[in-house]
Design a protein around this motif. Structure first.
Motif, PDB file in Angstrom:
ATOM      1  N   ASP A 186      43.574  38.168  35.190  1.00 22.09           N
ATOM      2  CA  ASP A 186      42.945  39.247  34.409  1.00 22.09           C
ATOM      3  C   ASP A 186      41.731  39.788  35.147  1.00 22.09           C
ATOM      4  O   ASP A 186      41.511  41.009  35.198  1.00 22.09           O
ATOM      5  N   ASP A 187      40.951  38.900  35.749  1.00 21.39           N
ATOM      6  CA  ASP A 187      39.768  39.318  36.492  1.00 21.39           C
ATOM      7  C   ASP A 187      40.160  40.132  37.715  1.00 21.39           C
ATOM      8  O   ASP A 187      39.525  41.140  38.046  1.00 21.39           O
ATOM      9  N   VAL A 188      41.196  39.677  38.424  1.00 22.50           N
ATOM     10  CA  VAL A 188      41.682  40.397  39.609  1.00 22.50           C
ATOM     11  C   VAL A 188      42.175  41.789  39.224  1.00 22.50           C
ATOM     12  O   VAL A 188      41.899  42.782  39.901  1.00 22.50           O
ATOM     13  N   TYR A 189      42.886  41.875  38.100  1.00 26.05           N
ATOM     14  CA  TYR A 189      43.478  43.147  37.655  1.00 26.05           C
ATOM     15  C   TYR A 189      42.407  44.159  37.261  1.00 26.05           C
ATOM     16  O   TYR A 189      42.558  45.365  37.456  1.00 26.05           O
ATOM     17  N   ASP A 190      41.285  43.642  36.751  1.00 23.55           N
ATOM     18  CA  ASP A 190      40.239  44.540  36.220  1.00 23.55           C
ATOM     19  C   ASP A 190      39.180  44.919  37.232  1.00 23.55           C
ATOM     20  O   ASP A 190      38.367  45.816  36.976  1.00 23.55           O
ATOM     21  N   ASN A 191      39.146  44.253  38.411  1.00 18.91           N
ATOM     22  CA  ASN A 191      38.080  44.504  39.380  1.00 18.91           C
ATOM     23  C   ASN A 191      38.647  44.837  40.743  1.00 18.91           C
ATOM     24  O   ASN A 191      39.697  44.318  41.144  1.00 18.91           O
ATOM     25  N   ASP A 192      37.921  45.702  41.454  1.00 19.53           N
ATOM     26  CA  ASP A 192      38.361  46.083  42.795  1.00 19.53           C
ATOM     27  C   ASP A 192      38.280  44.906  43.764  1.00 19.53           C
ATOM     28  O   ASP A 192      39.068  44.791  44.698  1.00 19.53           O
ATOM     29  N   SER A 193      37.302  44.028  43.545  1.00 24.43           N
ATOM     30  CA  SER A 193      37.130  42.869  44.432  1.00 24.43           C
ATOM     31  C   SER A 193      36.714  41.663  43.606  1.00 24.43           C
ATOM     32  O   SER A 193      35.864  41.790  42.720  1.00 24.43           O
ATOM     33  N   THR A 194      37.335  40.511  43.883  1.00 27.27           N
ATOM     34  CA  THR A 194      37.039  39.280  43.137  1.00 27.27           C
ATOM     35  C   THR A 194      37.121  38.082  44.080  1.00 27.27           C
ATOM     36  O   THR A 194      37.956  38.060  44.987  1.00 27.27           O
ATOM     37  N   THR A 195      36.252  37.107  43.831  1.00 25.14           N
ATOM     38  CA  THR A 195      36.290  35.855  44.597  1.00 25.14           C
ATOM     39  C   THR A 195      36.466  34.697  43.627  1.00 25.14           C
ATOM     40  O   THR A 195      35.780  34.626  42.603  1.00 25.14           O
TER      41      THR A 195
END
Length: 514
Positions: free
Chosen positions: A115-124
């Motif tokens: 969900d975090d990956v889908y909602d943000n352009d960049s995630t770690t």
């Protein structure tokens, strides 16, 4: 007619020339376009080669895949060689897999990450990848989201963090082990910062009668530390450094007096300078030592009694003689009275020193002038030395002689040392007592001209019941060592057979406040 034909021929020639020129220009442009196209193709090929070389030689694994509207991930579109080698698959096998096939987390654990990956352009984030052989690799992934022609793609750069996780585990285990050691220690371990307790282990809480850490932490140590140690404690905190075996007396939260030995070590706590204190409860040992010191003191008093009685009898005999003269009618004169007064003063000095020894030990630390103390001891033992034709030489050129201590105990130390020096010497000789100042300490040496000691005898000094004297008990030196130790001092011995022995007592001077 002829003119018309001529003009027509010229027009045809010009048209032919123009066509030839246009043909040449088209050929040139075609050639240039072809050359440019070939050059761009070559440059593109070079760029592709450079990109593929870089892509496949990255130390981090790289995955490229499509993300669908429902958040699910498609099969890998592209992966680099590092990804294949790390997981043990061929490139063809990898392209038949999707991220869910290599991720070791459970579905409920991976969902918030997706969900975090889908909602943000960049995630770690961190996860675990599963190798083809079943091995698990902890990884850190940084994702970059792209939208191409309305469709979403994800580029994931994946770093192997096995070494980092191992280091974190080792640090965590070492910290847990250290905390277990600290908490299981029988000594109190505390941290002092800005004059307040900021950490205490279980033993420290028990020592200070604290039922919870909240009762102790945040409290000023000066509320509990005996006032006589406040100045020295502030000086130690100011100067820093390691300070071993400091004698300290505290009042617990329930009002009980506790005697301790403390080691102070500079440290940091939450990024600020602090002092770590290792505190050992010596209350019971203090009582035992006090009883032993008192017993040894009485032993010394008994041994001195005969000599002192003899010393007092001499002036009493003189006084008695003068009284008889006066009764017979002799008129007292100035000379007689001066002699009588000197003899009475001599009796007063000896009896005062003897009474001091017999008094109960005072356990309070006070300012003690070591010059005066040693002088008093010499007066007390002068009779014994005189019997053996032994004289005293005192070398005292120091300016600072004040220490923080218990006068009666320090007096007992020098009675032991000087009395021993007298006993080990044959008739005649000199006992030399030297005072020196050195780096905040006073050093007092007692040198005799006795038979000296061997290396083996030196090693055993201070052991109970070990003595080089025929009728000695060995307890005198043991008591001496303990008293000086409790005063944060040292006793050093140098000796050579047939060349005499030197005992040096080292005591900290009272710190001068600027």
């Amino acid at each position: 007619m002829n003119n018309i034909n001529v003009h027509n021929d010229e027009g045809i020639d010009n048209l032919r020339k123009e066509n030839e020129q246009l043909k040449l220009e088209i050929e040139y442009l075609t050639h240039e376009l072809t050359a440019s196209k070939e050059s761009r193709a070559r440059e593109s090929d070079k760029s592709d080669i450079r990109f593929k070389r870089l892509f496949n030689h990255l130390t981090d694994a790289v995955y490229y895949f499509k993300i669908y509207d429902d958040g699910s991930a498609g099969n890998f579109i592209e992966v680099n060689e590092t990804a294949c080698q790390r997981l043990g698959y061929s490139r063809e096998e990898m392209l038949a897999l999707s991220p869910k096939d290599i991720d070791g987390l459970e579905a409920e654990e991976i969902k918030p990450i997706i969900d975090d990956v889908y909602d943000n352009d960049s995630t770690t984030f961190e996860t675990v990848h599963v190798r083809k052989d079943g091995g698990r690799i902890p990884v850190e992934i940084k994702t970059h989201r792209f939208v191409v022609e309305g469709e979403m793609y994800l580029l994931s750069v994946c770093r192997d963090i096995t070494e980092r996780k191992n280091s974190e585990r080792e640090i965590r285990e070492a910290k847990e082990q250290f905390e277990n050691i600290v908490e299981s220690s029988t000594n109190g371990i505390t941290i002092l910062q800005d004059g307040k307790w900021v950490f205490a282990n279980k033993a420290a809480l028990t020592l200070f009668d604290a039922k919870t850490k909240e009762e102790l932490l945040g409290r000023s140590i000066y509320d509990m530390l005996h006032p006589e140690f406040h100045m020295e404690c502030k000086e130690i905190v100011k100067k820093g450094g390691i300070h071993p075996r400091l004698y300290r007396v505290w009042t617990t939260l329930r009002g009980k007096e506790v005697h301790t030995e403390v080691v102070s070590i500079p440290t940091t706590f939450q990024g600020k300078d602090a002092n770590e204190l290792i505190i050992q409860d010596i209350t019971e040992q203090k009582k035992s030592d006090s009883m032993m010191i008192q017993a040894e003191k009485m032993n010394v008093v008994g041994q001195l009694a005969a000599g002192i009685a003899h010393e007092i009898r001499n002036p009493l005999t003189a006084l008695k003689g003068f009284v008889q003269l006066f009764r017979s009618g002799t008129i007292p004169n100035e000379m007689f009275l001066n002699i009588m007064e000197a003899e009475l003063e001599r009796i007063d000095v000896i009896s005062s020193e003897f009474l001091t020894l017999a008094q109960p030990a005072n356990t309070d630390f006070n300012t003690v002038d070591m010059r005066d103390l040693v002088s008093n001891v010499i007066d007390l033992l002068d009779t014994e030395a005189f019997k053996k034709s032994i004289s005293f030489v005192v070398e005292n050129n120091v300016k600072e002689t004040d220490v923080n201590g218990i006068s009666s105990q320090l007096k007992q130390v020098f009675i032991n040392l000087i009395k021993n020096a007298i006993e080990v010497m044959q008739n005649e000789g000199t006992i030399t007592i030297t005072f020196k100042n050195h780096e905040g300490f006073i050093l007092i040496s007692v040198h005799d001209e006795g038979v000296g000691m061997s290396e083996e005898q030196l090693k055993r000094l201070g052991e109970p019941f070990f003595t080089t004297k025929q009728n000695g008990t060995g307890l005198g030196l043991m008591v001496t060592y303990r008293i000086i130790n409790q005063h944060n001092g040292e006793v050093n011995v140098e000796s050579k057979v047939n060349a005499g022995t030197t005992f040096t007592v080292k005591l900290p001077l009272i710190a001068k406040v600027d």
